[in-house]
Design a protein around this motif. Sequence first.
Motif, PDB file in Angstrom:
ATOM      1  N   THR A  88       7.096  -1.127  -4.741  1.00 10.52           N
ATOM      2  CA  THR A  88       7.331  -2.016  -3.611  1.00 10.52           C
ATOM      3  C   THR A  88       7.666  -1.202  -2.366  1.00 10.52           C
ATOM      4  O   THR A  88       8.405  -0.204  -2.453  1.00 10.52           O
ATOM      5  N   VAL A 111       2.670  -3.768 -10.106  1.00 12.49           N
ATOM      6  CA  VAL A 111       2.234  -3.929  -8.718  1.00 12.49           C
ATOM      7  C   VAL A 111       2.124  -5.414  -8.408  1.00 12.49           C
ATOM      8  O   VAL A 111       1.778  -6.221  -9.276  1.00 12.49           O
ATOM      9  N   ALA A 129       9.170   3.010  -3.649  1.00 16.12           N
ATOM     10  CA  ALA A 129       8.243   2.902  -2.512  1.00 16.12           C
ATOM     11  C   ALA A 129       7.368   4.145  -2.427  1.00 16.12           C
ATOM     12  O   ALA A 129       7.861   5.269  -2.558  1.00 16.12           O
ATOM     13  N   GLY A 131       5.921   5.690   0.160  1.00 14.67           N
ATOM     14  CA  GLY A 131       5.992   5.609   1.620  1.00 14.67           C
ATOM     15  C   GLY A 131       6.605   4.275   2.001  1.00 14.67           C
ATOM     16  O   GLY A 131       6.510   3.308   1.232  1.00 14.67           O
ATOM     17  N   ALA A 140      -0.758   2.628  -4.130  1.00 15.43           N
ATOM     18  CA  ALA A 140       0.600   2.809  -4.671  1.00 15.43           C
ATOM     19  C   ALA A 140       0.526   3.191  -6.143  1.00 15.43           C
ATOM     20  O   ALA A 140       1.221   4.121  -6.598  1.00 15.43           O
TER      21      ALA A 140
HETATM   22  N1  SAM Z   1       1.137  -9.648   1.145  1.00 20.78           N
HETATM   23  C1  SAM Z   1      -0.128  -9.113   0.760  1.00 20.78           C
HETATM   24  C2  SAM Z   1      -1.107 -10.193   0.397  1.00 20.78           C
HETATM   25  O1  SAM Z   1      -0.883 -11.324   0.693  1.00 20.78           O
HETATM   26  O2  SAM Z   1      -2.146  -9.902  -0.210  1.00 20.78           O
HETATM   27  C3  SAM Z   1      -0.002  -8.171  -0.424  1.00 20.78           C
HETATM   28  C4  SAM Z   1       1.184  -7.289  -0.426  1.00 20.78           C
HETATM   29  S1  SAM Z   1       0.918  -5.676  -0.978  1.00 20.78           S
HETATM   30  C5  SAM Z   1      -0.655  -5.197  -0.451  1.00 20.78           C
HETATM   31  C6  SAM Z   1       0.687  -5.828  -2.706  1.00 20.78           C
HETATM   32  C7  SAM Z   1       1.386  -4.770  -3.500  1.00 20.78           C
HETATM   33  O3  SAM Z   1       1.032  -3.460  -3.072  1.00 20.78           O
HETATM   34  C8  SAM Z   1       2.885  -4.786  -3.450  1.00 20.78           C
HETATM   35  O4  SAM Z   1       3.465  -5.802  -4.237  1.00 20.78           O
HETATM   36  C9  SAM Z   1       3.209  -3.407  -4.014  1.00 20.78           C
HETATM   37  O5  SAM Z   1       3.171  -3.367  -5.418  1.00 20.78           O
HETATM   38  C10 SAM Z   1       2.061  -2.561  -3.456  1.00 20.78           C
HETATM   39  N2  SAM Z   1       2.468  -1.788  -2.263  1.00 20.78           N
HETATM   40  C11 SAM Z   1       2.017  -1.932  -1.019  1.00 20.78           C
HETATM   41  N3  SAM Z   1       2.587  -1.018  -0.208  1.00 20.78           N
HETATM   42  C12 SAM Z   1       3.409  -0.283  -0.974  1.00 20.78           C
HETATM   43  C13 SAM Z   1       4.287   0.826  -0.716  1.00 20.78           C
HETATM   44  N4  SAM Z   1       4.418   1.362   0.481  1.00 20.78           N
HETATM   45  N5  SAM Z   1       4.975   1.331  -1.756  1.00 20.78           N
HETATM   46  C14 SAM Z   1       4.854   0.810  -2.993  1.00 20.78           C
HETATM   47  N6  SAM Z   1       4.059  -0.223  -3.286  1.00 20.78           N
HETATM   48  C15 SAM Z   1       3.348  -0.762  -2.291  1.00 20.78           C
END
Ligand code: SAM
Length: 182
Positions: A88, A111, A129, A131, A140
């Motif tokens: 996350t 994830v 995280a 980053g 990630a």
């Molecule tokens: N809110 C977006 C959506 O509606 O599609 C998706 C959120 S994000 C792209 C999805 C996942 O990517 C997160 O739950 C996490 O597991 C991972 N993720 C994204 N950025 C991250 C980071 N900087 N560090 C770790 N995991 C990350």
Amino acid sequence: MKNRELIVFRLGHRLPRDERITTHVCLVARAFGASSIYYSGQKDHSLEKSVRGVVDNWGGKFSIEHEKSPLKLLRGLKKDGFSIVHLTVYGMPIEEKRGILARLEKAVLIVGGEKVPPEIYELANYNIAVGSQPHSEVAALAIALDRIMEGKELEREFDSNFKGKIHLEPSEKEKKIKRKEG
Ligand code: SAM
């Protein structure tokens, strides 16, 4: 680490929006050292079929299962000795946890999708995280597996374990594709 077991959990798969990205999560999981993936959200026969097709051709032991009750499954795995690593953007920088991650023998890497429920943050042994900027579950997961595996998943020896019908011979200039007979 010989007897390491790494599982990936992809939360909240949505059709059709996540078709490609969840496929890529599966491919990265398999290629970089996980032995199975669970996913929650919408069941996707086509995703399962394409991942099983990759395993059939490219080898290795990798399974994909849909899971209706992620928390129940994750609690069970935690009881069975798996560390829960939730990826996350809000978590602790992965470089500060590198040593701990590299020592994990049994771990589930989670994830997320759209919105990750607070129970996942609480259940996790580590909220990590990659980053502190938002990017992608694929990126990630790839980096987290690389840190856990300490880069071994990119070595020739690791690749030799897949023993698929198809394998590639690394080459400077050519595409060298080998196919098993029969
Ligand atoms: N809110 C977006 C959506 O509606 O599609 C998706 C959120 S994000 C792209 C999805 C996942 O990517 C997160 O739950 C996490 O597991 C991972 N993720 C994204 N950025 C991250 C980071 N900087 N560090 C770790 N995991 C990350």
